[in-house]
Scaffold this motif. Sequence first.
Motif, PDB file in Angstrom:
ATOM      1  N   ASN A  39      -0.296 -13.143   1.994  1.00  0.00           N
ATOM      2  CA  ASN A  39       0.950 -13.437   2.714  1.00  0.00           C
ATOM      3  C   ASN A  39       0.808 -13.064   4.192  1.00  0.00           C
ATOM      4  O   ASN A  39       0.202 -12.050   4.528  1.00  0.00           O
ATOM      5  CB  ASN A  39       2.126 -12.630   2.133  1.00  0.00           C
ATOM      6  N   GLY A  40       1.372 -13.909   5.030  1.00  0.00           N
ATOM      7  CA  GLY A  40       1.447 -13.575   6.452  1.00  0.00           C
ATOM      8  C   GLY A  40       0.151 -13.748   7.225  1.00  0.00           C
ATOM      9  O   GLY A  40       0.014 -13.223   8.329  1.00  0.00           O
ATOM     10  N   LYS A  43      -1.077 -19.289   7.233  1.00  0.00           N
ATOM     11  CA  LYS A  43      -1.274 -20.590   6.557  1.00  0.00           C
ATOM     12  C   LYS A  43      -0.179 -21.586   6.942  1.00  0.00           C
ATOM     13  O   LYS A  43      -0.458 -22.722   7.323  1.00  0.00           O
ATOM     14  CB  LYS A  43      -1.318 -20.395   5.029  1.00  0.00           C
ATOM     15  N   SER A  44       1.082 -21.149   6.842  1.00  0.00           N
ATOM     16  CA  SER A  44       2.186 -22.044   7.216  1.00  0.00           C
ATOM     17  C   SER A  44       2.187 -22.313   8.715  1.00  0.00           C
ATOM     18  O   SER A  44       2.558 -23.395   9.163  1.00  0.00           O
ATOM     19  CB  SER A  44       3.533 -21.448   6.804  1.00  0.00           C
ATOM     20  N   THR A  45       1.748 -21.312   9.485  1.00  0.00           N
ATOM     21  CA  THR A  45       1.642 -21.503  10.935  1.00  0.00           C
ATOM     22  C   THR A  45       0.659 -22.624  11.240  1.00  0.00           C
ATOM     23  O   THR A  45       0.921 -23.481  12.088  1.00  0.00           O
ATOM     24  CB  THR A  45       1.160 -20.190  11.603  1.00  0.00           C
ATOM     25  N   HIS A 204      -1.174 -20.251  -3.520  1.00  0.00           N
ATOM     26  CA  HIS A 204      -1.552 -18.883  -3.879  1.00  0.00           C
ATOM     27  C   HIS A 204      -2.258 -18.824  -5.225  1.00  0.00           C
ATOM     28  O   HIS A 204      -2.857 -17.818  -5.571  1.00  0.00           O
ATOM     29  CB  HIS A 204      -0.307 -17.984  -3.938  1.00  0.00           C
TER      30      HIS A 204
HETATM   31  N1  LIG Z   1       9.263 -16.798  14.727  1.00  0.00           N
HETATM   32  C1  LIG Z   1       8.383 -15.810  14.493  1.00  0.00           C
HETATM   33  N2  LIG Z   1       8.409 -14.685  15.219  1.00  0.00           N
HETATM   34  C2  LIG Z   1       7.507 -13.703  15.009  1.00  0.00           C
HETATM   35  N3  LIG Z   1       6.550 -13.739  14.068  1.00  0.00           N
HETATM   36  C3  LIG Z   1       6.476 -14.848  13.316  1.00  0.00           C
HETATM   37  C4  LIG Z   1       7.389 -15.949  13.473  1.00  0.00           C
HETATM   38  N4  LIG Z   1       7.060 -16.883  12.579  1.00  0.00           N
HETATM   39  C5  LIG Z   1       6.003 -16.407  11.878  1.00  0.00           C
HETATM   40  N5  LIG Z   1       5.658 -15.194  12.317  1.00  0.00           N
HETATM   41  C6  LIG Z   1       4.584 -14.319  11.794  1.00  0.00           C
HETATM   42  O1  LIG Z   1       3.374 -15.054  11.740  1.00  0.00           O
HETATM   43  C7  LIG Z   1       2.569 -14.565  10.668  1.00  0.00           C
HETATM   44  C8  LIG Z   1       2.051 -15.744   9.859  1.00  0.00           C
HETATM   45  O2  LIG Z   1       3.115 -16.344   9.153  1.00  0.00           O
HETATM   46  P1  LIG Z   1       2.881 -17.572   8.179  1.00  0.00           P
HETATM   47  O3  LIG Z   1       4.209 -18.056   7.752  1.00  0.00           O
HETATM   48  O4  LIG Z   1       1.988 -18.534   8.842  1.00  0.00           O
HETATM   49  O5  LIG Z   1       2.107 -16.869   6.966  1.00  0.00           O
HETATM   50  P2  LIG Z   1       1.592 -17.494   5.599  1.00  0.00           P
HETATM   51  O6  LIG Z   1       0.113 -17.263   5.556  1.00  0.00           O
HETATM   52  O7  LIG Z   1       2.089 -18.864   5.433  1.00  0.00           O
HETATM   53  O8  LIG Z   1       2.266 -16.503   4.513  1.00  0.00           O
HETATM   54  P3  LIG Z   1       2.902 -16.799   3.054  1.00  0.00           P
HETATM   55  O9  LIG Z   1       1.745 -16.785   2.111  1.00  0.00           O
HETATM   56  O10 LIG Z   1       3.780 -15.613   2.835  1.00  0.00           O
HETATM   57  O11 LIG Z   1       3.648 -18.096   3.101  1.00  0.00           O
HETATM   58  C9  LIG Z   1       3.438 -13.601   9.883  1.00  0.00           C
HETATM   59  O12 LIG Z   1       3.082 -12.289  10.221  1.00  0.00           O
HETATM   60  C10 LIG Z   1       4.842 -13.912  10.365  1.00  0.00           C
HETATM   61  O13 LIG Z   1       5.694 -12.784  10.320  1.00  0.00           O
END
Ligand SMILES: Nc1ncnc2c1ncn2[C@@H]1O[C@H](COP(=O)(O)OP(=O)(O)OP(=O)(O)O)[C@@H](O)[C@H]1O
Length: 260
Positions: A39-40, A43-45, A204
């Motif tokens: 998580n975090g 990936k979604s970014t 996941h």
């Molecule tokens: N608007 C924002 N402001 C600050 N931090 C952000 C913002 N959006 C995302 N983040 C941070 O960017 C990081 C990556 O987030 P992301 O959603 O890409 O993770 P992920 O790998 O998709 O996780 P998950 O498996 O939980 O979906 C995280 O630490 C998140 O808190």
Amino acid sequence: MATHFVIEGLKATIEDKEILKGIDIEIKGGEVHAIMGPNGTGKSTLASALMGHPKYEVTDGKVLLDGEDLLEMEVDERARAGMFLAMQYPSEIAGVTNSDFLRSAINARRGEGNEVSLIKFIRQMESKMKELEMNPEFAHRYLNEGFSGGEKKRNEILQMMMLDPKIVILDEVDSGLDIDALRIVAEGVNSMRSEDRGFLIITHYQRLLDYIKPDFVHVMMQGRIVKSGGPELAERLEKDGYDWVKEELGIVDETVGEQV
Ligand SMILES: Nc1ncnc2c1ncn2[C@@H]1O[C@H](COP(=O)(O)OP(=O)(O)OP(=O)(O)O)[C@@H](O)[C@H]1O
Ligand SMILES: [Mg+2]
């Protein structure tokens, strides 16, 4: 020409915080790539940055779809060029019915003067909804409004099937699906596999990959692809978690949340 998608050294920030720290992935038409990771880790970014979400600033790197520079394109141009994202959290749009939304998305993709006829559109939508075992009344409901978690996910797959994209990004499309829905959604995805289309599937769990066999599995940690392999990599992660990857690569956990 078969689809060719290249991500090279992609870096992106959110509110000046660097989340993507140099991502390299190459997807050829016909291939399915899976991304797994804690998580975090971004990936979604990555998915949002590729689609051109304004919240994310791309600070370095290249993204080419069939030789065209994706990063130079506006959000709607990227969709027209053939990019599709099924979001982890699909948005609800009040006042726009599902079928109106889909038809304008398809027509935007096809371009002026080449719009799909209403009859053909309805026939196609009905047949895809049947394939996905969706209740026909969902065509006339407002987009995602009041849809259950699983219904939203199924609706994202309907959009994918109707839009005929070149690059499909699925962000946790399996989350919230019941056992039958998981199979139905996976069959929908598999029916779309072709030489003209590449897939990037964020998940996941191995269970989705039991149905949709990936050609490549990438592990993402702290904004980087730290390991890539075949389907066996996903199986190992399911069994052993991520600690062994961290140990192997000497990755130290970043402090999450707690401030000292
Ligand atoms: N608007 C924002 N402001 C600050 N931090 C952000 C913002 N959006 C995302 N983040 C941070 O960017 C990081 C990556 O987030 P992301 O959603 O890409 O993770 P992920 O790998 O998709 O996780 P998950 O498996 O939980 O979906 C995280 O630490 C998140 O808190
Ligand atoms: Mg995510």
